[in-house]
Scaffold this active site. Structure first.
Site, PDB file in Angstrom:
ATOM      1  N   LYS A 264     -40.401  -0.995 -31.838  1.00 43.05           N
ATOM      2  CA  LYS A 264     -41.822  -1.077 -31.918  1.00 43.05           C
ATOM      3  C   LYS A 264     -42.347  -2.392 -31.107  1.00 43.05           C
ATOM      4  O   LYS A 264     -43.144  -2.549 -30.402  1.00 43.05           O
ATOM      5  CB  LYS A 264     -42.504  -0.772 -33.308  1.00 43.05           C
ATOM      6  N   ASN A 265     -41.764  -3.548 -31.494  1.00 39.60           N
ATOM      7  CA  ASN A 265     -42.303  -4.763 -31.408  1.00 39.60           C
ATOM      8  C   ASN A 265     -41.947  -5.318 -29.899  1.00 39.60           C
ATOM      9  O   ASN A 265     -42.195  -6.484 -29.614  1.00 39.60           O
ATOM     10  CB  ASN A 265     -42.040  -5.943 -32.359  1.00 39.60           C
TER      11      ASN A 265
ATOM     12  N   ARG B 128     -53.038  -4.965 -35.087  1.00 41.43           N
ATOM     13  CA  ARG B 128     -53.121  -6.875 -34.745  1.00 41.43           C
ATOM     14  C   ARG B 128     -52.572  -6.929 -33.261  1.00 41.43           C
ATOM     15  O   ARG B 128     -53.011  -7.772 -32.520  1.00 41.43           O
ATOM     16  CB  ARG B 128     -52.328  -7.556 -35.688  1.00 41.43           C
TER      17      ARG B 128
ATOM     18  N   CYS C 160     -55.071  -9.353 -42.426  1.00 47.43           N
ATOM     19  CA  CYS C 160     -54.781  -7.983 -42.689  1.00 47.43           C
ATOM     20  C   CYS C 160     -53.720  -8.190 -44.230  1.00 47.43           C
ATOM     21  O   CYS C 160     -53.786  -9.431 -44.728  1.00 47.43           O
ATOM     22  CB  CYS C 160     -53.445  -7.613 -41.604  1.00 47.43           C
TER      23      CYS C 160
ATOM     24  N   ARG D 250     -53.404 -14.442 -40.505  1.00 47.53           N
ATOM     25  CA  ARG D 250     -52.682 -14.121 -39.407  1.00 47.53           C
ATOM     26  C   ARG D 250     -53.861 -14.658 -37.911  1.00 47.53           C
ATOM     27  O   ARG D 250     -54.369 -13.513 -37.401  1.00 47.53           O
ATOM     28  CB  ARG D 250     -52.226 -12.654 -39.273  1.00 47.53           C
ATOM     29  N   PRO D 251     -54.286 -15.637 -37.906  1.00 50.76           N
ATOM     30  CA  PRO D 251     -55.298 -15.999 -36.881  1.00 50.76           C
ATOM     31  C   PRO D 251     -54.566 -16.100 -35.330  1.00 50.76           C
ATOM     32  O   PRO D 251     -53.429 -15.586 -35.489  1.00 50.76           O
ATOM     33  CB  PRO D 251     -55.449 -17.427 -37.228  1.00 50.76           C
ATOM     34  N   VAL D 252     -55.267 -16.180 -34.432  1.00 48.79           N
ATOM     35  CA  VAL D 252     -54.443 -16.118 -33.071  1.00 48.79           C
ATOM     36  C   VAL D 252     -54.942 -17.341 -32.358  1.00 48.79           C
ATOM     37  O   VAL D 252     -55.178 -17.505 -31.044  1.00 48.79           O
ATOM     38  CB  VAL D 252     -55.221 -15.019 -32.238  1.00 48.79           C
ATOM     39  N   ASP D 253     -55.056 -18.658 -33.106  1.00 46.95           N
ATOM     40  CA  ASP D 253     -55.399 -19.937 -32.302  1.00 46.95           C
ATOM     41  C   ASP D 253     -54.372 -20.227 -31.423  1.00 46.95           C
ATOM     42  O   ASP D 253     -54.612 -20.976 -30.284  1.00 46.95           O
ATOM     43  CB  ASP D 253     -55.840 -21.022 -33.364  1.00 46.95           C
ATOM     44  N   GLN D 254     -53.177 -20.002 -31.684  1.00 45.67           N
ATOM     45  CA  GLN D 254     -52.043 -20.273 -30.514  1.00 45.67           C
ATOM     46  C   GLN D 254     -52.101 -19.563 -29.345  1.00 45.67           C
ATOM     47  O   GLN D 254     -52.018 -20.114 -28.125  1.00 45.67           O
ATOM     48  CB  GLN D 254     -50.679 -20.058 -31.089  1.00 45.67           C
TER      49      GLN D 254
ATOM     50  N   ASP E 248     -39.724  -9.559 -41.369  1.00 47.34           N
ATOM     51  CA  ASP E 248     -39.684  -7.849 -41.635  1.00 47.34           C
ATOM     52  C   ASP E 248     -38.756  -7.343 -42.280  1.00 47.34           C
ATOM     53  O   ASP E 248     -38.723  -6.090 -42.406  1.00 47.34           O
ATOM     54  CB  ASP E 248     -39.945  -7.591 -39.901  1.00 47.34           C
TER      55      ASP E 248
ATOM     56  N   ILE F 272     -42.788 -17.267 -43.453  1.00 44.21           N
ATOM     57  CA  ILE F 272     -43.756 -17.068 -42.409  1.00 44.21           C
ATOM     58  C   ILE F 272     -45.080 -16.624 -42.856  1.00 44.21           C
ATOM     59  O   ILE F 272     -46.133 -17.028 -42.075  1.00 44.21           O
ATOM     60  CB  ILE F 272     -43.057 -15.974 -41.513  1.00 44.21           C
TER      61      ILE F 272
ATOM     62  N   ARG G 115     -46.474   3.877 -38.942  1.00 44.02           N
ATOM     63  CA  ARG G 115     -46.765   2.910 -37.897  1.00 44.02           C
ATOM     64  C   ARG G 115     -45.633   2.342 -37.143  1.00 44.02           C
ATOM     65  O   ARG G 115     -45.614   2.156 -35.906  1.00 44.02           O
ATOM     66  CB  ARG G 115     -47.400   1.792 -38.607  1.00 44.02           C
TER      67      ARG G 115
HETATM   68  C1  EPZ Z   1     -45.002 -10.298 -35.097  1.00 41.53           C
HETATM   69  O1  EPZ Z   1     -46.318 -10.777 -35.434  1.00 41.53           O
HETATM   70  C2  EPZ Z   1     -44.426  -9.065 -35.415  1.00 41.53           C
HETATM   71  N1  EPZ Z   1     -45.451  -8.116 -34.520  1.00 41.53           N
HETATM   72  C3  EPZ Z   1     -44.820  -8.937 -36.782  1.00 41.53           C
HETATM   73  O2  EPZ Z   1     -44.234  -7.678 -37.223  1.00 41.53           O
HETATM   74  C4  EPZ Z   1     -43.557  -9.963 -37.234  1.00 41.53           C
HETATM   75  O3  EPZ Z   1     -43.900  -9.916 -38.678  1.00 41.53           O
HETATM   76  C5  EPZ Z   1     -44.129 -11.357 -36.907  1.00 41.53           C
HETATM   77  O4  EPZ Z   1     -43.929 -11.468 -35.459  1.00 41.53           O
HETATM   78  C6  EPZ Z   1     -43.101 -12.494 -37.565  1.00 41.53           C
HETATM   79  O5  EPZ Z   1     -41.541 -12.183 -36.839  1.00 41.53           O
HETATM   80  C7  EPZ Z   1     -45.238  -7.732 -33.392  1.00 41.53           C
HETATM   81  O6  EPZ Z   1     -44.410  -8.324 -32.725  1.00 41.53           O
HETATM   82  C8  EPZ Z   1     -46.318  -6.807 -32.839  1.00 41.53           C
HETATM   83  P1  EPZ Z   1     -46.616 -14.602 -35.429  1.00 41.53           P
HETATM   84  P2  EPZ Z   1     -47.230 -11.849 -34.810  1.00 41.53           P
HETATM   85  O7  EPZ Z   1     -47.727 -14.759 -34.421  1.00 41.53           O
HETATM   86  O8  EPZ Z   1     -46.797 -12.211 -33.624  1.00 41.53           O
HETATM   87  C9  EPZ Z   1     -49.206 -17.511 -37.768  1.00 41.53           C
HETATM   88  C10 EPZ Z   1     -44.327  -5.370 -38.266  1.00 41.53           C
HETATM   89  O9  EPZ Z   1     -43.882  -5.282 -39.469  1.00 41.53           O
HETATM   90  N2  EPZ Z   1     -49.774 -17.725 -36.508  1.00 41.53           N
HETATM   91  O10 EPZ Z   1     -45.067 -14.875 -35.018  1.00 41.53           O
HETATM   92  O11 EPZ Z   1     -48.669 -11.634 -35.223  1.00 41.53           O
HETATM   93  C11 EPZ Z   1     -49.178 -16.248 -38.328  1.00 41.53           C
HETATM   94  O12 EPZ Z   1     -50.313 -16.424 -39.301  1.00 41.53           O
HETATM   95  C12 EPZ Z   1     -45.045  -6.731 -37.955  1.00 41.53           C
HETATM   96  O13 EPZ Z   1     -43.719  -4.949 -37.292  1.00 41.53           O
HETATM   97  C13 EPZ Z   1     -50.986 -18.745 -36.450  1.00 41.53           C
HETATM   98  O14 EPZ Z   1     -51.315 -19.415 -37.411  1.00 41.53           O
HETATM   99  O15 EPZ Z   1     -46.642 -12.878 -35.932  1.00 41.53           O
HETATM  100  C14 EPZ Z   1     -47.990 -16.217 -39.242  1.00 41.53           C
HETATM  101  O16 EPZ Z   1     -48.214 -17.096 -40.525  1.00 41.53           O
HETATM  102  C15 EPZ Z   1     -45.488  -7.343 -39.081  1.00 41.53           C
HETATM  103  N3  EPZ Z   1     -51.634 -18.813 -35.413  1.00 41.53           N
HETATM  104  C16 EPZ Z   1     -46.805 -16.941 -38.212  1.00 41.53           C
HETATM  105  O17 EPZ Z   1     -47.677 -17.879 -37.574  1.00 41.53           O
HETATM  106  C17 EPZ Z   1     -51.242 -17.841 -34.332  1.00 41.53           C
HETATM  107  O18 EPZ Z   1     -52.093 -17.953 -33.249  1.00 41.53           O
HETATM  108  C18 EPZ Z   1     -45.994 -16.087 -37.533  1.00 41.53           C
HETATM  109  O19 EPZ Z   1     -46.926 -15.299 -36.736  1.00 41.53           O
HETATM  110  C19 EPZ Z   1     -50.356 -17.091 -34.476  1.00 41.53           C
HETATM  111  C20 EPZ Z   1     -49.556 -16.998 -35.719  1.00 41.53           C
END
Ligand code: EPZ
Length: 416
Positions: free
Chosen positions: A22-23, A92, A116, A121-125, A304, A326, A396
């Protein structure tokens, strides 16, 4: 709302085939926005999230056709570079259209994902990296309004490891003017799979899968064919189910090297595991030993897989410490596991799980995708009947879960 009714207490025997990841499928589908030519994918899993992404891309003007595990996406023209709140709030990963839209048509209107169940889970990065490449992004009324004449290459050091953040920036950089360096990049195998698809389209990418990715922007990208990698989390989920319920199972179409940390922990729990290039065979004939895990970015133990290992720990011999580093709120399944008789106490971001001899079936409720997988594993070993509610979470991310489990001898049925 569909439910799963599971009668526990039986070992799992037989063979199932792992579906596509999926990812990996989700970001690769978004890569179709980067070219007007067709992107032909194989091994695409039949999942709710994939259908949602197809719908989102369709709304923008991408032609999406599917048959079985094959999918062709053609973004001949992009009529409307918008990802609306009603779709983004359900998934997301919709944020992954932001980079490609900016690269292809210089503008995008993408709803902020909002929080969620497992964290804010912000998107600031994502935003910071795109701004470094010259995008202007204004946040108004819950939407990101992004625009860029032409993105230009930049050196980006991520403040924290973000999987989709890395993927968004890699896709944007593929068509930027000049070279982009992403440092502190996510090393997840799905990032490398996306890079393989982008390279097949003509992108120039080095280092995907490591923490420094170098992308040399090109003027345009073409169509390509790509086989989506196997889903390492689905694989790990079935392996954890066998470790908990006992039995002997073969997983075909897997990619063993993408889940070393999980395999190591399963061996520590007492499972016998045999690997060859695309199959994993696991056998478990006695009660598992408690194993402690601490989640970390790849190649560490996957967040996960945390809920699935908490379910395993619930009936293991001894006490396990499960630490989630995480996400800030990814222990909701602990409360539901306690309803089945698990002995779990939460101390900050660590769950202390004292294994019990047996769990009792009960009614439980799924809260997020992987939590529901953990509940299913617990239900497979609990005495009597368990009903898992709100299993749209499962749909999902797990293709034909009850069919695959039934094929392995589990007593699982879906109640509409
Ligand atoms: C991906 O989510 C996966 N989803 C998630 O899988 C997985 O749990 C996660 O990576 C961690 O491995 C997909 O690939 C579609 P992150 P993602 O950005 O990219 C923080 C599932 O079950 N963060 O690596 O959204 C964030 O809040 C899903 O399939 C910021 O602060 O995760 C988190 O605490 C659930 N700012 C940590 O970093 C940002 O801009 C890791 O998030 C981005 C993230």
């Amino acid at each position: 709302m569909d439910k799963l009714r599971i009668t526990g207490g039986r070992p799992l025997e037989g063979e199932v085939r792992v579906s596509g990841a999926k990812n990996a499928a989700l970001p690769i589908m978004c890569a179709s926005l980067l070219t007007a030519q067709p992107l032909k994918l194989g091994n695409v899993p039949r999942l709710m999230d994939v259908s949602t992404m197809a719908k989102l891309l369709g709304q923008m003007g991408v032609e999406v056709s599917r048959s079985e595990g094959k999918m062709t996406l053609t973004a001949r023209t992009i009529q409307d570079p918008t990802a609306s709140y009603d779709l983004v709030k359900t998934m997301r990963a919709s944020v992954l259209v932001l980079g490609p839209l900016l690269a292809r048509c210089g503008r995008a209107k993408v709803s902020l994902p909002g929080g969620c169940a497992i964290g804010q889970r912000p998107v600031d990065q994502h935003v910071k990296g795109l701004q470094a490449m010259g995008a202007t992004i204004a946040i108004e009324h819950g939407y990101m309004h992004a625009s860029a004449e032409r993105l230009r290459g930049a050196r980006i050091v991520m403040d924290l490891v973000s999987v989709t953040g890395t993927e968004n920036l890699m896709m944007a950089a593929a068509l930027a003017e000049g070279t982009t360096l992403i440092e502190n990049a996510a090393r997840e195998p799905e990032v490398a799979d996306l890079a393989r698809a982008l390279s097949a389209m003509g992108a120039k990418i080095q280092g995907a899968g490591s923490d420094v990715i170098r992308i040399e922007g090109v003027a345009s990208l073409g169509g390509a064919g790509h086989e989506v990698m196997p889903d390492r989390i689905e694989t790990g989920t079935y392996l954890a189910a066998v470790a908990a319920a006992g039995g002997k199972v073969r997983l075909a179409g897997a990619e063993p090297r993408s889940l070393d940390a999980t395999l190591e922990k399963l061996r520590e729990a007492g499972a016998k595991i045999a690997l060859n290039n695309s199959t994993i065979e696991i056998e478990m004939q006695e009660r598992p030993q408690a194993v402690s895990v601490r989640t970390a970015p790849y190649p560490g133990f996957a967040t996960d897989m945390q809920a699935q290992f908490m379910a395993l720990a619930a009936i293991a011999r001894g006490t396990a410490m499960i630490t989630e580093t995480i996400f800030e709120n990814r222990f909701m399944h602990a409360l539901e596991l306690q309803r089945l008789g698990a002995d779990i106490s939460i101390e900050g971001n660590t769950a202390v799980v004292r294994g019990v001899e047996r769990l009792q079936g009960a009614r439980v409720m799924a809260t997020d995708l992987r939590a529901s997988a953990g509940l299913v594993i617990a239900a497979l070993v609990a005495e009597g009947e368990t009903v898992v509610d709100r299993i749209y979470h499962l749909d999902r991310g797990y293709e034909a879960l009850e069919k695959k489990l039934s094929r392995l001898g589990a007593r699982v049925e879906r109640i509409r």
